[in-house]
Design an enzyme around this catalytic site. Structure first.
Site, PDB file in Angstrom:
ATOM      1  N   ARG B 242      -7.599  -1.051   2.821  1.00  0.00           N
ATOM      2  CA  ARG B 242      -6.110  -1.619   2.819  1.00  0.00           C
ATOM      3  C   ARG B 242      -5.890  -2.709   4.085  1.00  0.00           C
ATOM      4  O   ARG B 242      -6.040  -1.958   5.212  1.00  0.00           O
ATOM      5  CB  ARG B 242      -5.291  -0.728   2.603  1.00  0.00           C
ATOM      6  CG  ARG B 242      -4.705   0.090   3.636  1.00  0.00           C
ATOM      7  CD  ARG B 242      -3.462   0.798   3.475  1.00  0.00           C
ATOM      8  NE  ARG B 242      -3.488   2.181   4.212  1.00  0.00           N
ATOM      9  CZ  ARG B 242      -3.225   2.462   5.305  1.00  0.00           C
ATOM     10  NH1 ARG B 242      -3.339   1.580   6.391  1.00  0.00           N
ATOM     11  NH2 ARG B 242      -3.387   3.774   6.121  1.00  0.00           N
ATOM     12  N   HIS B 246      -0.018   1.614   5.759  1.00  0.00           N
ATOM     13  CA  HIS B 246       0.071   2.729   4.420  1.00  0.00           C
ATOM     14  C   HIS B 246       1.370   2.181   3.684  1.00  0.00           C
ATOM     15  O   HIS B 246       1.207   2.409   2.566  1.00  0.00           O
ATOM     16  CB  HIS B 246       0.163   4.013   4.995  1.00  0.00           C
ATOM     17  CG  HIS B 246       0.464   5.088   4.116  1.00  0.00           C
ATOM     18  ND1 HIS B 246      -0.490   5.347   3.394  1.00  0.00           N
ATOM     19  CD2 HIS B 246       1.383   5.912   3.747  1.00  0.00           C
ATOM     20  CE1 HIS B 246       0.102   6.242   2.219  1.00  0.00           C
ATOM     21  NE2 HIS B 246       1.342   6.456   2.690  1.00  0.00           N
ATOM     22  N   TYR B 255      -3.172   3.366  15.053  1.00  0.00           N
ATOM     23  CA  TYR B 255      -4.077   4.139  14.681  1.00  0.00           C
ATOM     24  C   TYR B 255      -5.503   3.501  14.222  1.00  0.00           C
ATOM     25  O   TYR B 255      -6.523   4.117  14.091  1.00  0.00           O
ATOM     26  CB  TYR B 255      -3.886   5.320  13.488  1.00  0.00           C
ATOM     27  CG  TYR B 255      -3.437   4.719  12.239  1.00  0.00           C
ATOM     28  CD1 TYR B 255      -4.100   4.233  11.286  1.00  0.00           C
ATOM     29  CD2 TYR B 255      -2.282   4.655  12.161  1.00  0.00           C
ATOM     30  CE1 TYR B 255      -3.577   3.811  10.102  1.00  0.00           C
ATOM     31  CE2 TYR B 255      -1.530   4.236  10.760  1.00  0.00           C
ATOM     32  CZ  TYR B 255      -2.436   3.870   9.851  1.00  0.00           C
ATOM     33  OH  TYR B 255      -1.854   2.961   8.797  1.00  0.00           O
TER      34      TYR B 255
HETATM   35  C1  LIG Z   1       1.180  16.913  -1.451  1.00  0.00           C
HETATM   36  C2  LIG Z   1       1.532  15.754  -0.386  1.00  0.00           C
HETATM   37  N1  LIG Z   1       1.300  15.700   0.828  1.00  0.00           N
HETATM   38  C3  LIG Z   1       1.570  14.762   1.735  1.00  0.00           C
HETATM   39  C4  LIG Z   1       2.032  13.750   1.115  1.00  0.00           C
HETATM   40  C5  LIG Z   1       2.254  12.423   2.088  1.00  0.00           C
HETATM   41  N2  LIG Z   1       1.377  11.495   1.940  1.00  0.00           N
HETATM   42  C6  LIG Z   1       1.599  10.231   1.219  1.00  0.00           C
HETATM   43  S1  LIG Z   1       0.250   9.239   0.917  1.00  0.00           S
HETATM   44  C7  LIG Z   1      -0.650  10.266   2.022  1.00  0.00           C
HETATM   45  C8  LIG Z   1      -2.035   9.675   2.327  1.00  0.00           C
HETATM   46  C9  LIG Z   1      -2.793   9.546   1.109  1.00  0.00           C
HETATM   47  O1  LIG Z   1      -3.947   8.958   1.617  1.00  0.00           O
HETATM   48  P1  LIG Z   1      -5.256   8.676   0.527  1.00  0.00           P
HETATM   49  O2  LIG Z   1      -5.259   9.820  -0.505  1.00  0.00           O
HETATM   50  O3  LIG Z   1      -6.470   8.205   1.101  1.00  0.00           O
HETATM   51  O4  LIG Z   1      -4.482   7.361  -0.305  1.00  0.00           O
HETATM   52  P2  LIG Z   1      -4.105   6.004   0.254  1.00  0.00           P
HETATM   53  O5  LIG Z   1      -2.673   6.145   0.717  1.00  0.00           O
HETATM   54  O6  LIG Z   1      -4.978   5.715   1.246  1.00  0.00           O
HETATM   55  O7  LIG Z   1      -3.988   5.271  -0.937  1.00  0.00           O
HETATM   56  C10 LIG Z   1       0.272  11.244   2.386  1.00  0.00           C
HETATM   57  C11 LIG Z   1      -0.371  12.343   3.286  1.00  0.00           C
HETATM   58  C12 LIG Z   1       2.235  13.529  -0.306  1.00  0.00           C
HETATM   59  N3  LIG Z   1       2.919  12.580  -0.791  1.00  0.00           N
HETATM   60  N4  LIG Z   1       2.013  14.696  -1.208  1.00  0.00           N
END
Ligand SMILES: Cc1ncc(C[n+]2csc(CCOP(=O)(O)OP(=O)(O)O)c2C)c(N)n1
Ligand SMILES: Cc1ncc(C[n+]2csc(CCOP(=O)(O)OP(=O)(O)O)c2C)c(N)n1
Ligand SMILES: [Mg+2]
Ligand SMILES: [Mg+2]
Lengths: 325, 346, 325, 346
Positions: B242, B246, B255
Site C-alpha cells: 500500500r 494504513h 515506520y
Molecule cells: C481483532 C483485531 N485486533 C486489532 C485490530 C486493529 N487493526 C486494524 S487493521 C490492523 C492491521 C491489519 O494488518 P493486515 O492484516 O496486514 O491487513 P492490512 O491492513 O495491511 O490490509 C490492526 C491491528 C482489529 N481490527 N481487530
C-alpha cells in the site's frame, strides 16, 4: 406420550428439526460417531448421515465462525459447544458477529443458528466444565438466551429456537440432563421464547430461577411452606429477552423477590433481574431483591462445588432475608 | 520490505484477451481514482477515517474479475477494489466510511458480506458459506480476504484447517502488503512468505506477484475452477504494497522509509498493465486521459449521491437489532424518539 | 507540575514503571516503533529498547496468553489491546486463565499484569472501535477493572494497577484522551484501587459514572443546577471491586440515584450498581435507580453513535425521572 | 490409526547409559501403575473423572528425563507421567482428580503450572514463561504440552507464531495419540502428520516414535540444548496411543476397534524397553516383578495420603481469589461460614 429425560427431549427435538428441514445441520466436537459427550446427539449421525451431523475439528471459534457463514448462506446450523465453559474462545464470533449480522447488514443478511451448550455445575466434572457465563450473552444485544428446566420445555424451546430468525444460545442444565422424566409429546411443538412460567403460584415472596436452580428453588419453596410461607416460583426459561411482564406481575403480587443463579453474583443476570424488578415494581417492594448466587470467586474444583452453588438452604436463607427485612 | 525479483517478472499477458485486459485496466483506474477521492474527502472533513488501498489495485481487481456474479466475498475494511468489481456501488462504500448503516448493504443478488473489522474473523465465515454452497450443491464459491498481519490470528488458523478438512470450495486470498499497520512482516512471522503456511493445513498454496494483474487473475481463476470442480480450497498470497498510510488516522512515515515506497511505485500495477496495452496497440495516452476523466464522473456522481443522502433516521438504531423487536427495545426506542426526535430528515 | 492530557499521563505512568522496575514490559500491536495507534506508548521503545516495549504479532489471545506466562515466571507485563472491542479473542485467556491463576494454584503462582485498552465510543471510529464490554470483566472474579476519568487519576491508578499483585483491566476513555489537561505530579504516586471519588457533592440525587461519562454527568449536573437541583456526581474509578461504601453513603444522603454508562443497558455494570444500591440503601431510596445507558442494540456505526451514547440531555432526563418518580 | 512403520524402528539405545535407561524404565512402570490404580479408584468411587494415559508412558517419561529441575512444564489434564518425573507428588495428582484445590500446587521449587483444562490455552503460557526466562537471562526452558486435537485451536497457532518470531527457549511437545476424544486425526486435519504444521511458523519440527523412549529422550534433549543455546523453539510430535478411554467418563469402544488397540499394544513402550534391558543383561523378570511390587507400595502410600487428607475447609473457596480479599468477598465468606460452617475438619 413417551416419558423422557431432558437429554432425550433434546435429542428428540434435534431429530424433529433434522427431519423437517433440510437446511438444519448439527456440528461440533464429538457430536457424530460418539453422539456427544452426554449423548445428546446419539443416533443422529446414523439417521441423517455425516453431512448433516458433523464431527468438527477441535476449534470453537471455527465452529461458530463457520456456522455464521453457513447461516448467512442459507443453512440452519446447530453448533454444539461441548461445555459452556468452552465457549470463551468463540466469544468474538458470537458477540462481534453472530449477534450483529442482522443489524450490520440492515436486515439484508441474518444469522439463524442455535448454539447448544451443557450448562452449570454439580456433576463432579473437572475444572471449567461447570462455568455459568450466561451474563455475557444476556448483555450482548442481538442474541437470545434460553434455558429450559424440564423435558417438555427443553424440546419445545429448542424447536422454537431453531425456528427463530436470530441467533439463540440454548443452555442445557447438565445436572438435570437425566435427573427425571416427564411426558413429552411426539413430533413438533414449540414453547414460545421470551415467556416465563409461574411454576408454583404463591403470595408471600417470588423466587426467580432457571435451569438446574429451578428445581432447587422448588425444594426451598417446599421447606418454606413447612414454615408457613407461600412462595411463588417463576421459571424464567428465557434470559434474554426477559419476560418483564411476568416478573413484574409476580413481584407486584408478593412484594418480595429472590433471584437465584449459579454464576458469580456480581454483574450476573440476577443484577439485571433485580434492576428490572425495581424499575417495574418499585412501589410494591417490601424488601430489597435478594440475590442468591455463586460467590464472587472463580467456579472452584468440584470438592467445593456444593458450597459454591446455591442449595435449598441458601435460597431459604435468601427468602428469610426477604421476609424479615 | 523491498519488492522481490519474482515481482519483476513480466505479466504472462499472452493468454488473456485484449477486451478482458482493457476492462481490468479501466477498473483499476476507477478503483484508484475512487481511493484517491476518498482520501481527499477524508482530509477535507467529508468522510470518516478511511483505509486506502492505492498500490493494491491489481490484487483486488484481478481477483474480482476471476469470480462469478453469485460467488461470495467476505471482505476486510480494505477491499473496496474487489467489492466495486463484484457489484458494490461506490456510494455504498462511501456511506460506509461515513459511518452509515446503509454502507454495509450490497444490492440484491450481490453476495458481499459486510466488512469485518475484527481481524481474520471473516475467514471462518467464508469457509462456512462455502460449506453451505457445497451442501446445497450450488456451483458457488466463497472468497475470504485477509492481510499479512491477519495470518497471526487464531481465526485464520481455524478457518484454514476447516477448509482443508472439509475440502471446501473456498479461496483464502491474502494480500501481503508487508505491514500490519506499523508492524512489518518480519516481526509478524518467522517465515519469509505467507504461502508457506498453507501446507500445514493440507491446503494448496499459491504465491503470486500481486502487482501483476494477469498473474492474480490466473491464480484466482485456477483456484475458482478447482473449487467448483470439488477439488477444495486454495490459499493465495498476493504480494503487494500500500502506498499510503494504513488508514487516514495513521502516519506511515513513522515506520517506513520513503525510499521503500518509491521502490514499490516503480512496480505500479496500473503502469505495468498500461505499458502492455500500449505495446499491444490497444490503448493510447489520449484514451488514458479520457478514461481518467470518465471515472472521475463516475466517482463524482457516487460522491454526490453519498452527500445527497439525508441524515440517518434515529429509528435505524433499533430496526434491525432483531427480526422482531423485544418489548424492552420498543420502549427504549420510544424514549429515544421522545428525547431526540426522528432524525434523518433534511 | 506539568499539565498533561490523560494520554500523556498514561505515557508518563508507563515510563515511571518501566524505569523503576526491570520486570515491567509493555507489549502489543504497534506499541513499539509506532508508539501505539493513540501514541500512548510514544517514545518508550526509544527509551527502553525493543525488549521492554515490544511490537507483537497481531494476535490478542497470544498477547494475553504469553503475558500470563511472563507474569507467572516473574515479569510484570503490561499488554495493550488496541481497542477494547478487540479484546474478545482474548476472553478465554483472561477469564479462564489470568483471573484464575492465583486461585487455581492456591496462591503458589500469581498473575500480576495490567491489560490496557482504549475504551468507549465517540470519536467517529469504524465499527467495533467503540464497544464497551466492561461488564464481562466485572462479572469475572479474579480480575479488577479500573477506569480513570482525568489525567491525575489516570497516572495514579495505572501505577497502582501495576503494583497490584493481581491482574487488572485498565480502561482508557478514548474520547477523553486529549480532551483536556490537568496538573500531574512528576514521578511515582498512586491512587488506591477500589475507591470511588465524590467529584461534586450534592444533596438531591446521586449520579454514578466513570470514564468519558463522568464529564457528561458533570455537564448534566450543571444543567440540573440551573433548574435548582443539587446533584452529587460520583466517579467510580474502579468498577471491580465496587466501592460499595461510597455508593451507599451517597444514596443514603440523596435518596435517589442515576447510573450512567455507554454499554448496553441490559446486564450492564449499571444493573450491578443498582442492585448494590438497593442492597445497601433500600430504605433510603425514594425512587428506582435510573439506568442511563446505551440501548440494547449493538454499538452502531458512527452516524448513530451520538444517539447511542448517553449525553447530558439523557442523563438529565434520568435525573428528572428519579426526582419526579 | 495404525502404528506406522516408523514406529517399528528399534530404539537407538546404544547412546544412553544403562543407569538412565533403568531409571526411565522404573519411572514408566511407576507411571503405568499409578494410572491403572487411578482408573480403578475412579471405578470404585474413590476418585472423580480421570484421564488415563496408559500407552503414552514413553512419550511423557522420556520427555521428563530430558529436562532440568528448574524448567517449566505447562501440562494438560493427561500429563501425570511427565509431572511425576518432574517432581509432582502422586498424592497431589490424586487430589486434583478428586476435585481438591491442593491438586494444582506443586512443591516449592517445582515449576509445574496447574493443569490447563481449556484445550491448547497452555501453549501461549509456555511461550510467555520461556520469554521471561530469556529476558531474565536464565538458562531455563519451558515445555508446553498438547494433544493432536489441540493443534486445531487458535491458541496453538498464536503460540507457535510467537515462539518463532521471538525465537524463544520453548518446546511445544505434542503427543499425537490419534484421537481427540472420539475424533480421529483424519477428521482433525487434512495433513498426515502434525509435524508438517511447524514449518509455517519457522519453528523446527521433529517427529518421533512416541513409544520409543530413547527416541523421545533424544529429541527432547536436543531441543532443550538448542533452546538453552538461544537457538529457539522446537515442535515435537510424539506419535503414540492411549489404550484406554479419553477419560473414565468416555467409552472408547464407541469410536474405535479393539483390533486397533491391540495393534498398538504390540508396540508397548514398556515392553520394548524391557526387552532392551534384558538383552543388555541389566534386568530380569524377577527384578521386574519386584519393581512392580515396589511401585505398588509407592502408589499405595500416595493413595493413603490422598485418602487421609481431611475434607477441604470451606474458606478455601475464598482464600486465594485475590491477594487481598475485597470487602464484598469478606461478607460473602462470612455468610457462607454462617450457613455451612467451616468444613474441612474430619
Ligand atoms: C481483532 C483485531 N485486533 C486489532 C485490530 C486493529 N487493526 C486494524 S487493521 C490492523 C492491521 C491489519 O494488518 P493486515 O492484516 O496486514 O491487513 P492490512 O491492513 O495491511 O490490509 C490492526 C491491528 C482489529 N481490527 N481487530
Ligand atoms: C476449549 C476446549 N474445548 C473442548 C474441550 C473438551 N475436551 C477435553 S479433551 C478434548 C480432546 C482433546 O484431544 P487432544 O488434544 O488430542 O488430547 P488428548 O485428550 O488426546 O490427550 C476435548 C474436546 C476442552 N477441554 N476445552
Ligand atoms: Mg498488511
Ligand atoms: Mg489426542
Amino acid at each position: 406420550m413417551a416419558k423422557m429425560t431432558i437429554l432425550q427431549a433434546i435429542t428428540d427435538g434435534l431429530r424433529v428439526a433434522l427431519r423437517e428441514d433440510e437446511r438444519v445441520l448439527v456440528l461440533g466436537e464429538d457430536v457424530g460417531v460418539n453422539g456427544g459427550v452426554f449423548r445428546a446427539t446419539d443416533g443422529l449421525q446414523g439417521e441423517f448421515g455425516p453431512h448433516r451431523v458433523v464431527d468438527t475439528p477441535l476449534a470453537e471459534a471455527g465452529i461458530i465462525g463457520s456456522s455464521v457463514g453457513l447461516a448467512v448462506n442459507g443453512m440452519r446450523p446447530i453448533p454444539e459447544i461441548q461445555f459452556f465453559g468452552f465457549i470463551y474462545p468463540a466469544m468474538e464470533q458470537i458477540v462481534a458477529h453472530a449477534a450483529r449480522v442482522r443489524m450490520r447488514s440492515q436486515g439484508r443478511f441474518s444469522c439463524p443458528m442455535v448454539i447448544r451448550a451443557p450448562y452449570g455445575a454439580g456433576i463432579r466434572a473437572p475444572e471449567l466444565h461447570g462455568d455459568s457465563p450466561e451474563a455475557f450473552f444476556v448483555h450482548q444485544p442481538g442474541i437470545k438466551v434460553v434455558c429450559p428446566s424440564n423435558p417438555y420445555d427443553a424440546k419445545g424451546l429448542l424447536l422454537a429456537a431453531i425456528d427463530d430468525p436470530d441467533p439463540v444460545l440454548f443452555l442445557e442444565p447438565l445436572r438435570m440432563y437425566r435427573a427425571f422424566r416427564e411426558e413429552v409429546p411426539e413430533g413438533r411443538y414449540t414453547v414460545e421464547l421470551g415467556k416465563a412460567n409461574v411454576v408454583k403460584p404463591g403470595k408471600d415472596v417470588s423466587v426467580f430461577a432457571w435451569g438446574t436452580m429451578l428445581r432447587v428453588a422448588l425444594e426451598a419453596a417446599k421447606s418454606a411452606a413447612e414454615k408457613g410461607l407461600d412462595v411463588e416460583v417463576v421459571d424464567l426459561r428465557t434470559l434474554s429477552p426477559l419476560d418483564r411482564e411476568t416478573i413484574a406481575a409476580s413481584v407486584k403480587k408478593t412484594g418480595r423477590a429472590v433471584v437465584v443463579h449459579e454464576a458469580p453474583k456480581s454483574a450476573g443476570v440476577g443484577a439485571e433481574i433485580a434492576s428490572v424488578i425495581q424499575d417495574e415494581a418499585f412501589l410494591y417492594l417490601e424488601a430489597p431483591v435478594m440475590r442468591v448466587a455463586g460467590y464472587d470467586t472463580p467456579q472452584p474444583l468440584f470438592s467445593l462445588e456444593d458450597i459454591y452453588a446455591p442449595d435449598a438452604k441458601r435460597i431459604l436463607h435468601g427468602i428469610d432475608k426477604a421476609m424479615n427485612f | 520490505m523491498q519488492p522481490t525479483e519474482q515481482q519483476q517478472l513480466p505479466a504472462n499477458n499472452e493468454t488473456l484477451s485484449n477486451d478482458l485486459l482493457l476492462d481490468m485496466y479501466r477498473s483499476m483506474i476507477l478503483v484508484r481514482h475512487f481511493d484517491r477521492r476518498a482520501v481527499h474527502l477524508q482530509r477535507t472533513g467529508r468522510l470518516g477515517t478511511y483505509a486506502p488501498l492505492e498500490g493494491q489495485e491489481a490484487a483486488q481487481v484481478g481477483c474480482g474479475y476471476a469470480l462469478q456474479k453469485h460467488d461470495w466475498l467476505f471482505p476486510t475494511y480494505r477491499e473496496h477494489g474487489v467489492s466495486i468489481v463484484h457489484g458494490m456501488p461506490m456510494e455504498t462504500i462511501f456511506l460506509y466510511w461515513n459511518g452509515r448503516p446503509e454502507g454495509c448493504v450490497p444490492p440484491e443478488g450481490v453476495n458481499i458480506f459486510p466488512v469485518s473489522v475484527p481481524i481474520a474473523t471473516q475467514v471462518p465465515h467464508a469457509v462456512g458459506a462455502a460449506w453451505a454452497a457445497k451442501l446445497k450443491g450450488e456451483n458457488q464459491i466463497a472468497v475470504g480476504f485477509l492481510g499479512d498481519g491477519a495470518t497471526s490470528e487464531g481465526d485464520f488458523h481455524e478457518a484454514m484447517n476447516f477448509a482443508g478438512v472439509f475440502k471446501l470450495p473456498v479461496i483464502i486470498f491474502c494480500q501481503n502488503n508487508g505491514y500490519a499497520i506499523s508492524v512489518p512482516l518480519s516481526k509478524q512471522t518467522a517465515v519469509e512468505t505467507l504461502v508457506e503456511k498453507a501446507a500445514g493445513y493440507g491446503v494448496e498454496g499459491v504465491r503470486v506477484d500481486g502487482n501483476d494483474i494477469v498473474a492474480v487473475y490466473e491464480a484466482v481463476s485456477h483456484a475458482a475452477e478447482k473449487a467448483r470442480r470439488g477439488d477444495g480450497p486454495t490459499f493465495i498470497e498476493a504480494v503487494t504494497y500500500r502506498y499510503g498510510s494504513h488508514t487516514t488516522a495513521d502516519e506511515h512515515s513513522r515506520y517506513r522509509e520513503a525510499a521503500e515506497v518509491e521502490a514499490w511505485k516503480a512496480k505500479d500495477p496500473i503502469d505495468r498493465l498500461k505499458t502492455v496495452l500500449i505495446e499491444r496497440g490497444v490503448w493510447s495516452d489520449e484514451q488514458d486521459a479520457a478514461e481518467w476523466e470518465r471515472v472521475d464522473g463516475l466517482v463524482q456522481s457516487a460522491i454526490d449521491s453519498m452527500q445527497a443522502t439525508p441524515p440517518v433516521p434515529h429509528d435505524r438504531l433499533f430496526e434491525y437489532s432483531y427480526a422482531e423487536l423485544p418489548q424492552e427495545l420498543v420502549e427504549q426506542r420510544d424514549e429515544m424518539r421522545e428525547l431526540y426526535g426522528k432524525g434523518g430528515a433534511k
